[in-house]
Design a protein around this motif. Structure first.
Motif, mmCIF file in Angstrom:
data_model
loop_
_atom_site.group_PDB
_atom_site.id
_atom_site.type_symbol
_atom_site.label_atom_id
_atom_site.label_comp_id
_atom_site.label_asym_id
_atom_site.label_seq_id
_atom_site.Cartn_x
_atom_site.Cartn_y
_atom_site.Cartn_z
ATOM 1 N N SER A 42 5.353 -9.080 -8.601
ATOM 2 C CA SER A 42 4.935 -9.869 -7.318
ATOM 3 C C SER A 42 3.302 -10.012 -7.116
ATOM 4 C CB SER A 42 5.217 -8.875 -6.015
ATOM 5 O OG SER A 42 5.077 -9.619 -4.988
ATOM 6 N N GLU A 102 2.028 -6.163 -8.246
ATOM 7 C CA GLU A 102 3.021 -5.272 -7.877
ATOM 8 C C GLU A 102 4.040 -5.200 -8.295
ATOM 9 O OE1 GLU A 102 0.517 -4.618 -3.449
ATOM 10 O OE2 GLU A 102 2.592 -5.560 -3.342
ATOM 11 N N GLN A 103 5.055 -4.064 -8.271
ATOM 12 C CA GLN A 103 6.268 -3.885 -8.368
ATOM 13 C C GLN A 103 6.831 -2.954 -7.625
ATOM 14 O OE1 GLN A 103 6.932 -3.281 -12.671
ATOM 15 N NE2 GLN A 103 7.419 -5.328 -13.136
ATOM 16 N N ASP A 104 8.133 -3.136 -7.001
ATOM 17 C CA ASP A 104 8.984 -2.066 -6.294
ATOM 18 C C ASP A 104 9.397 -1.072 -7.209
ATOM 19 O OD1 ASP A 104 10.693 -0.567 -4.744
ATOM 20 O OD2 ASP A 104 11.671 -2.365 -4.086
ATOM 21 N N ARG A 114 11.736 1.005 -7.101
ATOM 22 C CA ARG A 114 13.245 1.031 -6.958
ATOM 23 C C ARG A 114 13.867 0.019 -7.707
ATOM 24 N NH1 ARG A 114 11.465 1.369 -1.481
ATOM 25 N NH2 ARG A 114 11.973 3.420 -0.506
ATOM 26 N N THR A 165 1.781 4.881 -7.948
ATOM 27 C CA THR A 165 3.196 4.747 -7.309
ATOM 28 C C THR A 165 2.885 6.007 -6.462
ATOM 29 O OG1 THR A 165 3.913 4.238 -9.312
ATOM 30 C CG2 THR A 165 5.574 5.091 -7.624
ATOM 31 N N ARG A 178 4.783 2.173 -0.484
ATOM 32 C CA ARG A 178 4.484 0.795 -0.857
ATOM 33 C C ARG A 178 4.752 0.493 -2.179
ATOM 34 N NH1 ARG A 178 0.567 -1.228 -3.011
ATOM 35 N NH2 ARG A 178 -0.172 -2.672 -1.261
ATOM 36 N N PRO A 179 4.760 -0.844 -2.442
ATOM 37 C CA PRO A 179 4.976 -1.287 -4.070
ATOM 38 C C PRO A 179 4.080 -0.538 -4.875
ATOM 39 C CG PRO A 179 5.304 -2.998 -2.528
ATOM 40 C CD PRO A 179 4.634 -1.912 -1.468
ATOM 41 N N CYS A 180 4.300 -0.446 -6.225
ATOM 42 C CA CYS A 180 3.360 0.079 -7.065
ATOM 43 C C CYS A 180 2.401 -0.832 -7.414
ATOM 44 C CB CYS A 180 4.006 0.490 -8.416
ATOM 45 S SG CYS A 180 3.045 0.812 -9.903
#
Length: 479
Positions: A36, A44-46, A48, A83, A93-95
């Motif tokens: 993202s 960024e990445q989630d 999860r 992270t 928050r997102p990484c």
């Protein structure tokens, strides 16, 4: 037959491989991931999403091969990601990823403090972990105040797999908080960032056992509760997979970015050269990297510009020949080694009416080769001499490019036989070390399919283009 699982968390995918005690590949599966970019410079990445990708990849591998004899798991992942976990172990928050550059001001502030270079042996780059967390402190104070643990991406996977918050030396060295020579967190640098050792993961070597697979996950996947190794950051893991572990061994990676990696028996920092001096994934070893931000990415850029595929652009180059007048500087997104220059951008020089797409492609390959020579010279300034190197990455499929690089660097480049000798194999090998007590002897180099030797006739013309390349950078960098 004993088997080992390697998990490699990449930027665009998570890859799982299953190997036996002879490194034979028994099963593999990759799961795509998305990045993202909500604002300019953000990436960024989630975290999860990594859990879901690992779940899918492990399930697919288990469906391809018998995993009942699994003995160990190793981890590899992209470095520098921030992270941030709260007390409940959930991401706050997102990484913020390795290629997230929003923390440029925070990095410059830290790098101006002489303690950081002196202790870590490296420049504080905007992509490193510490300035990103400091950006959160300044811009998202409520998040910063809730931080219980700061984990690197692959270490978040470990936390999910084992319940243990642990990192290892090669990845921790890319945070700007590690005393790289002492292989320990620096309380002084953490305090300078308003953090404490308690918010950091415990530290281990890449071949150490750092926990065991959680019972609920083992039951769900039908796996034994095997040990999970410390693992490694992606480039150190690739070195384990390629057998680059002894002093003087090296690899050249022609991927999206370019890496010139050398294993070292001792610690050889030189921050002023923008050479990365990190711990290796094995005890009492270190490594250096020169990093080029756009290698095959420069050729892909030309492909998009011309509407011709990279393969088509390079198919008609023929035998290696001396560079022409057209000069390309591959700084499409700035440059790491040796310039540490986030603002310089790519350049074409000496274009004329006769310049066509093929000549432009040749100039792009030559420009990347010049960038690798700059990296070689930066490593040499620390006392590291490279006598030959393995050629890895997608760009190594181009015989012309490897002939050019070998001649520009003045060293033979060895191309491995077909196979996966990258980070996922390195992770599996580290899992094997943790499970069996094996040492560096199992990190053997791959069989070689062919070698590209330097062409002595190219030495003088390539030296001439190197001089023009360096002059061009210094003339243009302040425009």
């Amino acid at each position: 037959m004993t088997t080992f699982l390697g998990l490699d968390l990449g930027t665009s995918s998570l890859k799982a491989i299953l190997t036996d005690e002879h490194d034979a590949l028994l099963a593999e599966h990759s799961v795509p991931l998305t990045v993202s970019r909500p604002h300019d410079g953000w990436s960024e990445q989630d975290p999860r999403a990594w859990e879901g990708a690992a779940e899918a990849a492990i399930a697919a591998v288990a469906a391809q091969a018998d995993c009942s004899t699994l003995a160990g798991i190793g981890l590899s992942g992209h470095m520098h990601g921030a992270t941030l976990l709260g007390r409940d172990g959930a991401p706050l928050r997102p990484c913020m990823m390795w290629n997230d550059t929003r923390a440029e001001a925070q990095a410059a502030h830290m790098d101006a403090d002489p303690r950081f270079r002196a202790v870590t042996g490296n420049i504080v780059f905007p992509g490193f972990t510490a300035p990103k967390v400091d950006w959160v402190r300044e811009n998202e104070p409520r998040v910063f105040d809730q931080i219980d643990k700061v984990l690197l991406p692959k270490d978040y996977l470990r936390f999910w797999l084992t319940g243990q918050a642990v990192s290892e030396m090669s990845d921790a060295a890319g945070t700007s908080w590690l005393d790289t020579g002492a292989r320990d967190w620096s309380d002084d640098l953490l305090s300078a960032c308003r953090l404490s050792r308690g918010q950091m993961p415990a530290l281990a070597e890449g071949s150490d056992v750092t926990g065991r697979l959680r019972a609920d996950l083992a039951r769900r996947w039908g796996l034994p509760q095997v040990p999970v190794a410390g693992g490694a950051g992606d480039n150190a893991a690739a070195a384990i997979g390629a057998g680059v572990v002894k002093d003087g061994q090296a690899f050249l990676s022609l991927g999206t970015s370019g890496v010139l990696f050398a294993a070292n028996a001792g610690y050889r920092p030189d921050p002023a050269s923008a050479v990365h001096a990190f711990c290796h994934a094995l005890p009492e070893t270190w490594h250096q990297m020169g990093v080029i931000l756009a290698a095959t990415d420069a050729l892909e850029w030309l492909s998009r510009l011309t509407g011709r595929s990279a393969a088509d652009l390079t198919a008609g180059l023929g035998d290696l020949r001396a560079p022409g007048r057209v000069l390309f500087l591959p700084y499409l997104g700035g440059e790491r080694t040796p310039h540490n220059d986030a603002h310089i951008r790519g350049q074409f020089l000496h274009l004329d009416h006769a310049t066509d797409a093929t000549e432009a492609a040749r100039a792009v390959l030559e420009g990347v080769a010049c960038a690798f020579v700059d990296n070689r010279d930066a490593l040499a300034a620390t006392g590291t001499r490279i006598s030959r190197a393995l050629a890895l990455g997608g760009g190594s499929r181009s015989a012309y490019w490897l002939d050019l690089l070998a001649s520009a660097l003045g060293v033979p480049l060895d191309v491995p036989e077909a196979g996966d000798y990258g980070a996922a194999l390195g992770a599996a090998r580290l899992g094997r070390m943790a499970a069996t007590g094996a040492g560096p002897e199992i990190a053997t180099p791959p069989p070689i399919a062919r070698t590209h030797e330097p062409d002595p006739a190219m030495a003088a013309p390539l030296a001439e283009v190197q001089a023009r390349y360096r002059t061009a950078y210094h003339r243009l960098k302040d425009l």
